[in-house]
Design an enzyme around this catalytic site. Structure first.
Site, short mmCIF file in Angstrom:
data_model
loop_
_atom_site.label_atom_id
_atom_site.label_comp_id
_atom_site.label_asym_id
_atom_site.label_seq_id
_atom_site.Cartn_x
_atom_site.Cartn_y
_atom_site.Cartn_z
N GLU A 84 -1.44 -8.92 4.06
CA GLU A 84 -1.34 -9.28 5.49
C GLU A 84 -2.71 -9.41 6.14
OE1 GLU A 84 -1.96 -4.91 5.72
OE2 GLU A 84 -0.93 -6.28 4.35
N HIS A 123 -3.67 -5.30 0.50
CA HIS A 123 -3.13 -5.66 1.81
C HIS A 123 -3.16 -7.19 2.03
CE1 HIS A 123 -2.57 -1.78 3.92
NE2 HIS A 123 -3.47 -1.34 3.06
N CYS A 134 0.83 -1.20 0.00
CA CYS A 134 0.00 0.00 0.00
C CYS A 134 0.88 1.26 0.00
CB CYS A 134 -0.98 -0.02 1.17
SG CYS A 134 -2.32 1.18 1.00
#
Length: 254
Positions: A233, A231, A128
């Site tokens: 994660e 994202h 990001c």
């Protein structure tokens, strides 16, 4: 730099200096958000590195370039994380009204870490804001606000951001395709800035259904650089394929 931040920075450097043989695992530095008084980052980032087999090391925000150089020399790879908007002065533009919160202290810190990591040819993963950082450092520019500058409105989802919400097409001849093994996939999104002009030595390897750059990598095979706008994660608990992105970083750093 205040006394508390200096203590945190020195403690990080000491930890890296005395950790015996890296405990058999590569050390992965993780950029943090913060100012001159504190630094921190969400747990999803360091949990993802740990799950991929690396040792996460939080890198404090600091303007001490000598310390940044020491920290980068001690780690085996680095991940640049999400966060605030970038000041458009960094890529030669004036602010527009739709620009969000900027953090000049973090900008300075992240730029120094990124330049040092690139100079030392450390494996790098940008997520990001981290993707945007690498693009600017390598001479690229950003859209300050996608909705007002391009009319694209589907890149800032509500909620936790742990659910996929828009499509993305992946270049078959790319690092990301080798990791994911799919030509297209649905990803999450949480941003209103994005890559406009691509930086030097980079190539786009994934785009959203409406044409926003979702991933790029270095054209230099000696530079292990992968950056994504979404994202992973946050997605990895829902779908294990996303842990592969972090395994790539850990493997390249080993």
């Amino acid at each position: 730099m205040n006394r508390l931040t200096k203590i945190v920075c020195l403690a990080a450097a000491l930890f890296l200096a005395v950790l015996p043989a890296h405990a058999g695992k590569p050390l992965i530095g993780i950029s943090c958000s913060g100012d001159s008084g504190n630094s921190g980052i969400g747990s999803d980032y360091y949990n993802a590195i740990a799950a991929a087999g690396g040792i996460p090391v939080l890198l404090p925000c600091t303007k001490d370039t000598a310390l940044i150089g020491l920290l980068v020399s001690r780690i085996d790879g680095i991940m640049f994380t999400g966060g605030e908007d970038y000041d458009p002065a960094l890529f030669g533009e004036e602010r527009i009204p739709e620009l969000g919160t900027v953090n000049g202290f973090r900008d300075t810190s992240d730029f120094a870490y990124a330049r040092m990591a690139l100079k030392q040819r450390k494996p790098i993963l940008g997520i990001c804001r981290g993707e945007q950082l690498l693009n600017i450092v390598l001479g690229g520019t950003l859209y300050q606000d996608l909705p007002s500058q391009t009319g694209k409105t589907s890149h800032s989802q509500n909620g936790s951001g742990k659910k996929p919400c828009h499509g993305m097409t992946i270049d078959r001849n790319s690092i990301l395709h080798k990791i994911i093994g799919r030509d297209s996939v649905i990803v999450n999104t949480s941003h209103h800035q994005a890559v406009k002009q691509l930086g030097e030595g980079l190539r786009v390897t994934a785009v959203s259904d409406d044409g926003v750059v979702e991933a790029f990598e270095s054209t230099d095979r000696k530079m292990k650089v992968l950056a994504v706008q979404f994202h992973p994660e946050r997605l990895r608990k829902e779908d294990s394929i996303w842990t592969g992105i972090f395994r790539w970083l850990v493997r390249e750093a080993d």
